[in-house]
Design an enzyme around this catalytic site. Structure first.
Site, short mmCIF file in Angstrom:
data_model
loop_
_atom_site.label_atom_id
_atom_site.label_comp_id
_atom_site.label_asym_id
_atom_site.label_seq_id
_atom_site.Cartn_x
_atom_site.Cartn_y
_atom_site.Cartn_z
N GLU A 68 0.87 -1.18 0.00
CA GLU A 68 0.00 0.00 0.00
C GLU A 68 0.90 1.23 0.00
O GLU A 68 1.80 1.37 0.83
CB GLU A 68 -0.92 -0.02 1.24
CG GLU A 68 -1.87 1.15 1.27
CD GLU A 68 -3.19 0.85 2.01
OE1 GLU A 68 -3.43 -0.31 2.38
OE2 GLU A 68 -3.96 1.81 2.21
N ARG A 69 0.66 2.10 -0.98
CA ARG A 69 1.48 3.33 -1.12
C ARG A 69 2.96 3.00 -1.35
O ARG A 69 3.84 3.77 -0.92
CB ARG A 69 1.32 4.26 0.08
CG ARG A 69 -0.10 4.51 0.51
CD ARG A 69 -0.93 5.08 -0.59
NE ARG A 69 -2.34 5.21 -0.20
CZ ARG A 69 -3.32 5.57 -1.04
NH1 ARG A 69 -3.03 5.80 -2.32
NH2 ARG A 69 -4.54 5.68 -0.64
N ASN B 145 -3.22 -1.83 7.65
CA ASN B 145 -4.51 -2.40 7.25
C ASN B 145 -4.25 -3.90 7.19
O ASN B 145 -3.98 -4.47 6.15
CB ASN B 145 -4.94 -1.88 5.88
CG ASN B 145 -5.32 -0.41 5.94
OD1 ASN B 145 -5.81 0.08 6.95
ND2 ASN B 145 -5.06 0.32 4.85
N GLU C 42 -10.56 4.38 9.70
CA GLU C 42 -10.77 4.14 8.27
C GLU C 42 -11.38 2.76 8.00
O GLU C 42 -10.89 2.02 7.16
CB GLU C 42 -9.45 4.28 7.50
CG GLU C 42 -8.96 5.71 7.41
CD GLU C 42 -7.82 5.91 6.41
OE1 GLU C 42 -7.03 4.97 6.22
OE2 GLU C 42 -7.73 7.01 5.85
N ARG D 217 -2.11 3.32 17.04
CA ARG D 217 -2.13 4.52 16.19
C ARG D 217 -3.29 5.47 16.53
O ARG D 217 -4.38 5.02 16.87
CB ARG D 217 -2.21 4.14 14.71
CG ARG D 217 -0.97 3.45 14.22
CD ARG D 217 -1.16 2.99 12.80
NE ARG D 217 -0.70 3.93 11.80
CZ ARG D 217 -1.39 4.27 10.71
NH1 ARG D 217 -2.62 3.83 10.53
NH2 ARG D 217 -0.87 5.06 9.81
N ARG E 25 -11.92 17.34 10.51
CA ARG E 25 -11.09 16.14 10.62
C ARG E 25 -9.81 16.41 11.41
O ARG E 25 -9.31 15.54 12.14
CB ARG E 25 -10.75 15.63 9.20
CG ARG E 25 -9.79 14.47 9.21
CD ARG E 25 -9.63 13.89 7.83
NE ARG E 25 -8.47 13.01 7.76
CZ ARG E 25 -7.99 12.48 6.65
NH1 ARG E 25 -8.60 12.72 5.50
NH2 ARG E 25 -6.92 11.71 6.67
N LYS F 204 0.76 10.49 13.51
CA LYS F 204 1.36 11.07 12.30
C LYS F 204 1.82 12.50 12.57
O LYS F 204 1.19 13.20 13.38
CB LYS F 204 0.36 11.06 11.15
CG LYS F 204 0.05 9.67 10.62
CD LYS F 204 -0.85 9.72 9.40
CE LYS F 204 -1.16 8.30 8.94
NZ LYS F 204 -1.97 8.25 7.71
N ASP G 178 -2.94 14.16 7.23
CA ASP G 178 -2.40 12.93 6.63
C ASP G 178 -1.18 13.17 5.74
O ASP G 178 -1.32 13.16 4.52
CB ASP G 178 -3.50 12.23 5.82
CG ASP G 178 -3.09 10.85 5.39
OD1 ASP G 178 -2.07 10.36 5.88
OD2 ASP G 178 -3.80 10.25 4.56
N GLU H 245 3.86 9.11 -0.63
CA GLU H 245 2.45 9.01 -1.02
C GLU H 245 1.92 10.33 -1.57
O GLU H 245 1.23 10.36 -2.58
CB GLU H 245 1.61 8.56 0.18
CG GLU H 245 0.12 8.58 -0.12
CD GLU H 245 -0.75 8.13 1.05
OE1 GLU H 245 -0.21 7.74 2.10
OE2 GLU H 245 -1.99 8.18 0.90
#
Ligand code: GCW
Length: 679
Positions: A123-124, A171, A252, A285, A296, A320, A325, A353
């Site tokens: 992913e990414r 994920n 998410e 996280r 957000r 993060k 993001d 990303e």
């Protein structure tokens, strides 16, 4: 001298001819053997010198810190010796002075997060498939070439002090906790161990029901607790020094404690208790937000602030750097200035990303330094993010920092040669967050590109060292240092954020806002352009996200006159004709910034083309071609954003800058899904 064609696999550990050296050791172990061999294979100091590697308890040394002189390394641990050896060799190769020094790490745990999936995709990821997981029916087999690659990977990490790796995507697939996968984790751990790289995995919170046959995954349910306790016990039977779990929960769409009416603390503590007997940790996280009406940028803080002090001491909250993001520029997440009784660790993103994938040249140390040096004012002036996270302001049992890896099976590991510098910089900053971006770039360019063999006084190159320094090192370093700001300029200047085309996170999509899409996944939500102006009002007249920052920062951000201009549109909705510090309007400034970004990349092309004599053809061609692509893409960004925002501002693009080269309608179609010119 012919510059040997390089596929980049040797990264910053280029093989130089070593001079003879004698190494004495006070102990034998696989780690010390590696340290000794590195010296023997890489020694560039005086011929025939004797180097003493000594393990000796010393209170001035913390964890794997070391004492170094030009002829000795002393440490409390075997790994301290290994890190000392890499440091000594780096100083030799970069011709940096070696004085007697005591060197301790800033963070105890310096961890790569791999977003690798069991089917080998990442992913990414922009550098090929996974180093760890292969697709196909033999995906769990461990081959000789796997072992060779993992060993190289471990060595690269150790050479910059990285001491942990989370081997799979946050994920997470529940499969990761099944026997076959755990055995593969053990095989990987066995290879990484001598290099000091601890293994961790990401877990899916609903695993007890998905693979354990339980009716629930409620963290307070007795059977669930037992299931996790047994699972953790089984893992330690296989991997006695296993690091712990990384958890993306209630985030998410991932399952989490909130599915059962429980809190993040309930979930994290249940796992932490299972780890207690084994000294393992839980990295939980804080990347949480949902589709409600709350800004957000405020949500993670709101979910975690009331839990401060409620977590076990072997839990660390992974946050993060920014509140949204991994955007090209964000202010720091307010959680870094807020949690006082909970250990907290920064999560940086090494993989690009949102910064041009492996096509754009982006050296990220300046972005990370900007973040680490930000003052939270949590305990008064000087409470930088570095200090609120490294254990110096708060007593915390664990200190850690994570970087989302940019590695893959590409020959050069990271896709773009210059993306290697970000792996390097992450390791160096995790070890010592006081290093400057300039020093790290200097080291990296010398280690990665210098053709000079220091063990050989005969200079066989067609150019002198001073030619190389003036015409290669200096301009290339400057290009690196300017590269992130150039991207901010042509993508999202002045605090704009999240205006990418959907999903890919590569090309521009400021118009993206389908009626049925989740609002906070559209660009319109973030830039809020209208006939009056542009930007997200996060002051008390808007979402009041600024309340989450300490004074005097809060007031500084609230006031449009004192808010730093590079985050202006993050915090304010600003009229198009607002006069900025340079006397020009917001609209004009926006246009000049987009234009400056494009011009910068055009300059990078010149710098790189002029560096041709100093780089082997393979790496030269690769970077040259990527810079061309980047230039075209930068132009697309500028045209897309200026033409689109002009529909609201209704003001001409200043006449002293280059005109757009694309039509907005074409861009809307072509950048919607796939990035233009993606190679
Ligand atoms: O930035 C977003 C990414 C997702 C990622 C998520 C996260 C792993 O677009 O791909 O998922 O963040 O950090 O969890």
């Amino acid at each position: 001298m012919t510059l040997h064609s390089q596929n980049g696999h040797d990264i910053w550990l280029q093989n130089k001819k070593a001079k003879p050296v004698n190494v004495t050791t006070s102990k034998q172990s696989s780690t010390i053997d590696i340290a000794k061999n590195e010296l023997i294979n890489g020694w560039q100091g005086p011929e025939g010198a004797t180097i003493a590697l000594t393990i000796k308890k010393d209170k001035s040394l913390h964890k794997d810190g070391f004492k170094i002189t030009s002829t000795s390394i002393q440490a409390n641990t075997d790994l301290g010796i290994l890190y000392g050896v890499y440091d000594l060799l780096r100083r030799q190769q970069t011709e940096t002075s070696i004085k007697d020094e005591t060197i301790n790490p800033s963070y105890d745990r310096r961890i790569l997060n791999h977003w690798d999936n069991p089917n080998g995709s990442i992913e990414r990821g922009y550098a090929g498939k996974s180093l760890f997981w292969h697709y196909g029916k033999d995906s769990l087999a461990v081959t000789e070439s796997d072992i060779k690659l993992w060993k190289e990977y471990a060595r690269i990490n150790a050479s910059v002090g990285i001491n942990g790796a989370v081997l799979n995507n946050v994920n997470a697939s529940p499969m990761m906790l099944t026997q076959g996968y755990l055995e593969k984790v053990k095989a990987i751990a066995d290879v990484l161990r001598p290099y000091g790289v601890k293994t961790y995995i990401s877990i899916k919170f609903s695993s007890p029901s998905l693979i354990g046959g339980l009716k629930t995954s409620d963290p307070l349910d007795a059977d669930v607790i037992k299931w996790w306790n047994n699972k953790v016990k089984d893992i330690y039977k296989l991997i006695p020094d296993f690091g712990g779990f990384l958890v993306k929960a209630s985030s998410e769409g991932q399952p989490g404690p909130q599915d059962y009416g429980r809190t993040h603390a309930d979930g994290a503590n249940m796992l932490a208790d299972a780890f207690k007997p084994f000294n393992g940790i839980v990295m939980w996280r804080a990347f949480v937000y949902s589709a409600n009406d709350e800004d957000r940028a405020k949500q993670a803080y709101n979910e975690f602030i009331n839990l401060d002090g409620k977590f076990r001491d072997n839990v660390i909250i992974q946050v993060k750097n920014g509140p949204i993001d991994f955007q090209p520029r964000e202010p720091f997440s307010p959680l870094f200035g807020a949690l006082k009784k909970t250990a907290i660790m920064p999560e940086l993103q090494i993989t690009q990303e949102y910064l041009g994938h492996s096509i754009h040249l982006a050296y990220l140390a300046p972005m990370w330094k900007e973040f680490l040096d930000s003052d939270t004012y949590q305990e008064g002036k000087g409470s930088t993010v570095a200090k609120t996270t490294d254990g110096s302001l708060f007593d915390q049992k664990i200190s850690a920092i994570a970087g989302v890896a940019n590695t893959g099976l590409d020959n050069n590991w990271t896709g773009h040669t210059f993306a290697q510098s970000n792996w390097y910089a992450f390791g160096r900053l995790a070890w010592n967050h006081e290093l400057s971006s300039e020093q790290i770039a200097d080291e990296w360019v010398k280690l990665t590109f210098s053709p000079f063999d220091l063990s050989n006084s005969e200079n066989k190159a067609d150019f002198s060292k001073s030619d190389w320094s003036n015409n290669f090192l200096k301009p290339v370093k400057q290009m690196m240092l300017d590269s992130r700001e150039a991207i901010v300029d042509y993508m999202m200047p002045l605090g704009l954020h999240h205006i990418f085309s959907a999903n890919e996170h590569y090309g521009p999509g400021p118009w993206y806002g389908p009626a049925r899409a989740r609002k906070d996944w559209t660009s319109l939500y973030y830039h809020k352009a209208d006939s009056l102006g542009i930007g997200f009002d996060r002051t008390p007249t808007g979402s009041n996200a600024t309340i989450q920052y300490e004074e005097p920062l809060r007031s500084q951000l609230n006031n449009i006159e004192t808010c730093p201009e590079n985050v202006l549109l993050w915090f304010h909705h600003v009229p198009w004709d607002y006069k900025m510090k340079n006397g020009k309007t917001l609209w004009d400034n926006l246009a000049y910034r987009y234009d400056a970004g494009v011009k910068k990349v055009r300059e990078f092309q010149k710098i790189w083309d002029m560096s041709k004599p100093y780089v082997d053809s393979k790496r030269f061609d690769e970077v040259q071609s990527k810079l061309r692509n980047q230039s075209r893409n930068a132009q697309v960004w500028k045209d897309a954003c200026l033409l689109y925002f002009q529909e609201f501002s209704n003001i001409p693009i200043p006449y002293d800058i280059e005109r757009p080269m694309h039509d907005l309608e074409d861009l809307k179609i072509s950048t919607m899904k796939r990035p233009l010119d993606y190679k």
